[in-house]
Write an enzyme that holds these catalytic residues in place. Structure first.
Site, mmCIF file in Angstrom:
data_model
loop_
_atom_site.group_PDB
_atom_site.id
_atom_site.type_symbol
_atom_site.label_atom_id
_atom_site.label_comp_id
_atom_site.label_asym_id
_atom_site.label_seq_id
_atom_site.Cartn_x
_atom_site.Cartn_y
_atom_site.Cartn_z
ATOM 1 N N ASP A 64 61.395 37.908 26.696
ATOM 2 C CA ASP A 64 62.072 38.943 25.922
ATOM 3 C C ASP A 64 61.121 39.970 25.307
ATOM 4 O OD1 ASP A 64 60.896 37.191 24.178
ATOM 5 O OD2 ASP A 64 62.663 36.791 22.968
ATOM 6 N N HIS A 65 59.846 39.630 25.166
ATOM 7 C CA HIS A 65 58.912 40.535 24.489
ATOM 8 C C HIS A 65 58.251 41.522 25.449
ATOM 9 C CE1 HIS A 65 59.313 37.892 21.046
ATOM 10 N NE2 HIS A 65 58.442 38.581 20.353
ATOM 11 N N ASP A 119 57.339 31.706 17.553
ATOM 12 C CA ASP A 119 57.706 33.035 17.090
ATOM 13 C C ASP A 119 58.153 32.887 15.642
ATOM 14 O OD1 ASP A 119 58.555 35.928 18.369
ATOM 15 O OD2 ASP A 119 59.642 35.372 16.553
ATOM 16 N N ARG A 379 60.434 44.225 10.542
ATOM 17 C CA ARG A 379 59.051 44.516 10.135
ATOM 18 C C ARG A 379 58.756 45.996 10.291
ATOM 19 N NH1 ARG A 379 56.558 39.095 12.827
ATOM 20 N NH2 ARG A 379 57.043 37.835 11.005
ATOM 21 N N SER A 535 53.599 37.697 12.007
ATOM 22 C CA SER A 535 53.845 36.986 13.261
ATOM 23 C C SER A 535 53.196 35.610 13.327
ATOM 24 C CB SER A 535 53.294 37.859 14.384
ATOM 25 O OG SER A 535 52.929 37.098 15.493
ATOM 26 N N ARG A 537 51.710 34.720 16.083
ATOM 27 C CA ARG A 537 50.795 34.819 17.230
ATOM 28 C C ARG A 537 49.475 34.101 16.958
ATOM 29 N NH1 ARG A 537 50.763 41.303 16.288
ATOM 30 N NH2 ARG A 537 52.961 40.775 16.385
HETATM 31 C C1 MIC Z 1 56.763 39.694 15.997
HETATM 32 O O1 MIC Z 1 57.903 39.969 15.612
HETATM 33 O O2 MIC Z 1 55.740 40.060 15.412
HETATM 34 C C2 MIC Z 1 56.623 38.826 17.230
HETATM 35 C C3 MIC Z 1 56.071 39.668 18.308
HETATM 36 O O3 MIC Z 1 57.878 38.364 17.637
HETATM 37 C C4 MIC Z 1 55.708 37.666 16.877
HETATM 38 C C5 MIC Z 1 55.289 36.843 18.009
HETATM 39 C C6 MIC Z 1 54.173 37.437 18.794
HETATM 40 O O4 MIC Z 1 53.292 38.072 18.248
HETATM 41 O O5 MIC Z 1 54.196 37.199 19.998
HETATM 42 C C7 MIC Z 1 56.257 36.716 15.813
HETATM 43 O O6 MIC Z 1 57.030 37.135 14.997
HETATM 44 O O7 MIC Z 1 55.842 35.550 15.747
HETATM 45 FE FE1 SF4 Z 2 61.271 40.240 19.060
HETATM 46 FE FE2 SF4 Z 2 59.730 39.577 16.969
HETATM 47 FE FE3 SF4 Z 2 61.117 41.852 17.006
HETATM 48 FE FE4 SF4 Z 2 62.402 39.588 16.783
HETATM 49 S S1 SF4 Z 2 60.947 40.420 15.324
HETATM 50 S S2 SF4 Z 2 62.970 41.290 18.104
HETATM 51 S S3 SF4 Z 2 61.190 38.246 18.070
HETATM 52 S S4 SF4 Z 2 59.432 41.304 18.364
#
Ligand code: MIC
Ligand code: SF4
Length: 639
Positions: A64-65, A119, A379, A535, A537
Site C-alpha cells: 500500500d505504501h 507500521d 501527520r 513512524s 520505520r
Molecule cells: C508513516 O505513516 O510514516 C508510515 C510510512 O506509514 C510509517 C511506516 C514506514 O515508514 O514505512 C509508520 O507510520 O510506521
Molecule cells: Fe499509509 Fe502511514 Fe499514511 Fe497511514 S499514515 S496512510 S499507513 S503512510
C-alpha cells in the site's frame, strides 16, 4: 478491584513478566500485519530466523505504501513480499486492495485479540476492541515466529466521551482535541481507553479514526469497547463470528482521566508542522489554499467518502485548488463506483487516486512551492509531503471537501442539516485481491523472487565495554523519524537497500551527516526530547547502525524508536539532568567507559571535555542481552 479493558486483554496474553505497571511484559501476539515499505526488511529478518511457517493465528502482508513504480525497485519488493508470504503462511493483500489498516479493520480484525504491525498506525484496530500496536519490523518478524512482543506495562488513561457530535463535526475533531490537550508526547507509556455514553454514538470507522491518530500522541495504543456497534460492523462485513462483547469493569481503576463533551467540539485543524498544533477552523479564518488531499488510513472509510461525495455533488473544485481523493480500500472504492458517489467526485473535478497511502507518505501529489495543503491525514511533519516549504494542515474529510469547493479553509457546520450517512447493512465483500498462502506441504515448491535492489540485513556489532568517539550530529526536540530517515517517492524505493538508503539519513537536518558519520566510522548522536516520534520505520535505526552510530543520547525517546534502536544494537541513553544537553556539541570527543557494568546498574557516565555527565539507561536484562548480542536478530538466532 475491577479491570480496564486494556488490562483484561493484556492479562489474557501475558507470557513473560509480571502484571505490574512500568515493568516490561511479554505478550503473545495473535495477528501481525506488515506493509511494503517496512515489509521487505521484516520478511528478510523472518527468513534469517529460519522458521518455516508463521505461528500466529493470522499474518497479513499488505502492499500500500510504495505504489508509484518509477523504476523496478518497488515492483520487485511487491513480488518478493508476495512470494515470501505464500511460502511462509502469510495472507497477501495485493497492490490495489487498499491501505493495510483500513483493509485489516474490514476483513481481519477481531475484538479481544492482539495485533502488532510494522507500521505505527496499527492502533487503528483498537476501533474494533483489539490491542493493536505499532512495532519495528524485527519485532513483527519475531512475533510471526511465535515469539513474545515486549512492551512496558502501560498506564491506562480513561477518556470519557459524553454527549454526541454536532452535525458536520467529525471523529477527526475528537482526536485533534485530544492532541490539542495532551500534545505529541502526552500518550507516551499509556493506552488511551475510550469509555462513556458518547462511545455509542460513534461507528467503528469513526472509532478507528480516533485510535489511528492516537499514534500521534505517542501512545502505546488506543482502544474502544466491543459492543452492539462493533457487532453491526462485523455483521455488515460478513464476519459476525468474530464478535465478542468486551468492556472495562464498572469499577475499573484508571491511572488518569479526561472527559470530552462531544457536543462542544467544533471543526479543527492541526497546523504546520505538528499534529498537536491544533486550532479551530473559525479561529484560522478563511485562509486561501492550494491543495486538498482526502484519504489515508485515518479518514478513508466508506462513510468518510460518502460525506465528501455529498459535499462535492453538483459543484466544481475551486480553480486555485487541486483536489485528490484516495479511497482507503478496494471495498470502499468499489462501493463508491456502484452507488454513484465516485461519479460525483469525478464530475466535481477530483483527481481520483488508487487505494493506497499515496500523498500521505509523499508518494506523489507534492504541493506547489510554499503551497497550503489541507489533508485528512495524520501527520504534517516538515517536508513529509515532498515539498519542503509547503504548509500542511490536518483536517476532517468534511472540512477538506467544503474547502476544496470554496478555495479557502471553510467550516462545514455552516452547511446546516446533515443527511444521515448510514452504514450499509452489507458491505461489498470480495476478497479476490487477497492471496492465500500455499499449503504447508507445498511450501517447498514456492520460489522466493528477489530483485537486485534487495540487499541483506546490515552487519551487526555486539556492545563494546568502552566507546570513545565523536558526536556526529546534534539535533533539537521532537525529531521525527521523517527527519532521521525521510520517506517520499524518491527514497522509499531504497527501503530494501540499507547501504543506499543510509545516504539520505538525517539529510533533512544536515546534508553532510551520512558522509561525515561514515568517515568517522564510529559516533554518537545527541538529541532533545521525544526523539524518534512518528513512524515505526526501523530504517531510522538500521541506517544509523550502518553508519556506525553506537548510541543516541537524548532528553527522552518515543517508544517505538527506542525499541528499534535496541533491536539494532544501538544504545538509547538519556540525560539524567536534561540541562546537560547544552554541554555537548557536534564534533565533541566523548567517552563511555565500563559500559557493561553501567548497563547493569542503569547509570552511565559520559566524559566530554574533562567533564562527566550522568546518563540513564534503564534497560531490562532482556534488552541488555539483545545489545550484547548486537541486536534482536543475532539475539533471536542465539536463543
Ligand atoms: C508513516 O505513516 O510514516 C508510515 C510510512 O506509514 C510509517 C511506516 C514506514 O515508514 O514505512 C509508520 O507510520 O510506521
Ligand atoms: Fe499509509 Fe502511514 Fe499514511 Fe497511514 S499514515 S496512510 S499507513 S503512510
Amino acid at each position: 478491584m475491577g479491570l480496564t479493558l486494556t488490562e483484561k486483554i493484556l492479562k489474557a496474553h501475558i507470557v513473560d513478566g509480571e502484571f505490574k505497571k512500568g515493568t516490561e511484559i511479554g505478550i503473545r501476539i495473535d495477528q501481525t500485519l506488515t506493509q511494503d515499505a517496512t515489509g521487505t526488511m521484516a520478511y528478510l529478518e523472518f527468513e534469517a530466523m529460519g522458521i518455516p511457517r508463521v505461528k500466529t493465528e493470522r499474518s497479513v502482508a499488505y502492499i500500500d505504501h510504495n505504489t508509484l513504480q518509477n523504476g523496478f525497485e518497488n515492483a520487485d519488493d511487491h513480488r518478493f513480499i508476495g512470494s515470501i508470504a505464500k511460502k511462509h503462511g502469510i495472507y497477501f493483500s495485493r497492490p490495489g486492495n487498499g491501505i493495510c489498516h483500513q483493509v485489516h479493520l474490514e476483513r481481519f480484525g477481531v475484538p479481544g485479540k492482539t495485533l502488532i504491525g510494522s507500521d505505527s498506525h496499527t492502533p487503528t484496530g483498537g476501533g474494533l476492541g483489539m490491542i493493536a500496536i505499532g512495532a519495528g519490523g524485527l519485532d513483527v518478524a519475531v512475533a510471526m515466529g511465535g515469539g513474545a512482543y515486549y512492551i512496558t506495562y502501560p498506564k491506562v488513561v480513561k477518556v470519557e466521551l459524553v454527549g454526541s457530535l454536532r452535525p458536520w463535526v467529525a471523529a477527526k475533531d475528537v482526536i485533534l482535541e485530544v492532541l490539542r490537550r495532551l500534545s505529541v508526547k502526552g500518550g507516551v507509556g499509556k493506552v488511551m481507553e475510550y469509555v462513556g455514553e458518547g462511545v455509542k454514538t460513534l461507528s467503528v470507522p469513526e472509532r478507528a479514526t480516533i485510535t489511528n491518530m492516537g499514534a500521534e500522541l505517542g501512545a502505546t495504543t488506543s482502544i474502544f469497547p466491543s459492543d452492539e456497534t462493533t457487532l453491526e460492523f462485523l455483521k455488515a462485513q460478513g464476519r459476525e463470528d468474530a464478535y465478542t462483547p468486551l468492556a472495562a469493569d464498572a469499577d475499573a481503576v484508571y491511572d488518569e482521566e479526561i472527559t470530552i463533551d462531544l457536543s462542544t467540539l467544533a471543526p479543527m485543524a492541526a497546523c504546520p508542522h505538528s499534529p498537536d498544533n491544533v486550532k479551530s477552523v473559525t479561529e484560522l479564518g478563511q485562509m486561501n489554499i492550494d491543495q486538498v488531499c482526502i484519504g489515508s488510513c485515518t479518514n478513508s472509510s466508506l462513510a468518510d467518502m460518502m460525506k465528501v461525495a455529498h459535499i462535492l455533488r453538483g459543484k466544481t473544485v475551486a480553480p486555485n485548488v487541486s483536489l485528490s481523493i484516495a479511497p482507503g480500500s478496494k471495498q470502499v472504492l468499489n462501493m463508491l463506483a456502484e452507488n454513484g458517489a465516485l461519479a460525483d467526485m469525478i464530475a466535481a473535478g477530483a483527481r481520483v487516486l488508487e487505494s493506497a497511502c499515496g500523498p500521505c507518505i509523499g508518494m506523489g501529489q507534492s504541493p506547489n512551492s510554499g503551497g497550503i495543503s489541507l489533508r485528512t491525514f495524520n501527520r504534517n511533519f516538515l517536508g513529509r509531503s515532498g515539498t519542503k516549504d509547503a504548509q500542511v494542515y490536518l483536517v476532517s474529510p468534511e472540512v477538506a471537501a467544503l474547502s476544496a469547493i470554496n478555495g479557502y479553509l471553510s467550516d462545514p457546520t455552516t452547511l446546516g442539516d446533515m443527511p444521515e450517512f448510514k452504514m450499509p447493512e452489507k458491505f461489498l465483500i470480495n476478497d479476490n485481491m487477497i492471496e492465500l498462502p500455499a499449503d504447508e506441504n507445498d511450501a517447498d515448491k514456492v520460489e522466493i523472487l528477489r530483485g537486485p535492489n534487495i540487499k541483506p540485513f546490515p552487519e551487526t556489532f555486539p556492545l563494546e565495554d568502552n566507546i570513545s568517539c565523536k558526536v556526529s550530529l546534534k539535533v533539537e526536540d521532537n525529531i521525527t523519524t521523517d527527519h532521521i530517515m525521510p520517506a517520499g517517492a524518491k527514497i522509499l524505493p531504497l527501503r530494501s537497500n540499507i547501504p543506499e538508503i543510509s545516504k539520505h539519513c538525517f539529510t533533512v537536518c544536515d546534508e553532510n551527516f551520512p558522509a561525515r558519520a561514515k568517515e568517522l566510522g564510529k559516533s554518537v548522536i545527541i538529541g532533545g526530547a521525544n526523539y524518534g516520534q512518528g513512524s515505526s520505520r526501523e530504517h531510522a535505526a538500521l541506517a544509523p547502525l550502518y553508519l556506525g552510530v553506537k548510541a543516541v543520547i537524548t532528553k527522552s525517546f518515543a517508544r517505538i524508536h527506542a525499541a528499534n534502536l535496541i533491536n539494532a544494537g544501538i544504545m538509547p541513553l538519556t540525560f539524567v539532568n536534561p540541562d546537560d544537553y547544552d554541554k555537548v556539541k557536534e564534533g565533541d570527543d566523548i567517552c563511555l567507559e565500563n559500559v557493561f557494568d553501567a548497563v547493569e546498574k542503569g547509570e552511565m557516565r559520559m566524559t566530554v571535555g574533562g567533564e562527566k555527565i550522568a546518563l540513564a539507561c534503564a534497560f531490562t536484562e532482556r534488552q541488555i542481552d539483545i545489545l550484547k548480542a548486537g541486536g534482536l536478530l543475532p539475539y533471536t538466532k542465539q536463543n
